[in-house]
Design a protein around this motif. Sequence first.
Motif, short mmCIF file in Angstrom:
data_model
loop_
_atom_site.label_atom_id
_atom_site.label_comp_id
_atom_site.label_asym_id
_atom_site.label_seq_id
_atom_site.Cartn_x
_atom_site.Cartn_y
_atom_site.Cartn_z
N ASN A 1 15.49 13.04 -14.22
CA ASN A 1 15.55 12.27 -12.94
C ASN A 1 14.19 12.79 -12.24
O ASN A 1 13.57 13.88 -12.27
N LEU B 1 9.77 14.75 -14.81
CA LEU B 1 11.17 14.61 -14.13
C LEU B 1 11.73 16.03 -14.63
O LEU B 1 11.32 16.98 -15.27
N ASP C 1 17.37 17.03 -15.96
CA ASP C 1 18.59 16.25 -15.97
C ASP C 1 17.97 14.63 -16.64
O ASP C 1 18.78 14.04 -16.94
N HIS D 1 16.27 7.60 -11.78
CA HIS D 1 17.46 8.61 -11.97
C HIS D 1 18.14 8.20 -12.96
O HIS D 1 19.04 7.24 -13.24
N SER D 2 17.66 8.63 -14.27
CA SER D 2 18.13 8.16 -15.64
C SER D 2 19.29 9.15 -16.16
O SER D 2 20.38 8.50 -16.98
N ASN D 3 19.36 10.36 -15.92
CA ASN D 3 20.54 11.45 -16.24
C ASN D 3 20.28 11.36 -17.76
O ASN D 3 21.50 11.92 -18.38
#
Length: 315
Positions: A46, A41, A44, A51-53
């Motif tokens: 992602n 990842l 961030d 797409h977890s942020n």
Amino acid sequence: MKLREKKITIQGEYPIGATITYEDENRRSPAVVIIMGTGKLDRDGNGFGFHSNIYKELAHTFAECGYVSARYDKRGTHESGGSFNSAGLSDLISDAISVIRYLKSLPYVDESRILVCGHSEGAMIATLVTEKEDTAGLILLGGAGMCIKDALCYQNRLMAEELPSIKGLTGAILRKSFDLKKQLATIDDMFRKSKETTKEKVYVKGAGMPAKWLREHGTYTSEDFAEILKRYKKPVLAITGKADFQADHRRLDAFRSEGHIRCLAPEGLTHILRVNEGKNSLLNAKKTYRKLMKEPLDAELIRTIKDWLDDLARR
């Protein structure tokens, strides 16, 4: 005050792509280094289909509390140099220390008040960093007091516990194909092979894994991590949710009695730091994560972190 972010490159053994988040360069502030979990990842939190942020949201949380933060790409990924496959645990520790030392060099950072926040494998790295670099405290999310091998075994045991409740043909097929003893033996074999090779990867059932990373992780037990945290004596906030499939919240029991460590195991908190209100199923984890990632990090988790930081500032 509006949050500011800037992308930088930190010179460690290899260049490290990082993002600094802060509110004000005109005052000396405490700081946090954010260390991510396993995999590729970005800084961030992602990646493709994920797409977890997580780390971006944590960085913004720390900035709102008056902290400068640094989050960075893992070695050999995105904007960081080096090789991902040849990197071992010692290399990941070295990179984390390079980021800490960079923060210490900034004129607007109070070098005596630098915390490390580790998530998943990052919690393990953050713990080991304390033996090599001076830090002011730790925030360990989804991984405190647990080694990689025990984490892998834990996931397989959860699967074995869930299978009897799976109904119909799917349950029958899964029960026939999954053998816990064989799965645990495969994990043992993977770590054994990593000790016996000089090659970059080991292969178990056709899957390649970084040999140095496995070999170096294999030198630490969960008990080792617990003992390091007990010796640390600086403030520690350790949070592992009861709905976490990757880390066992019961590992917190090994150091709950330590006065400098605050341990929490929130109901429903998953490994991606959101709360699952529905049925907690390992088999449906990907579907659950896709739904939960549409929401921000759990508000109660964020309040807990902010309260702990406020308490730390008053000491």
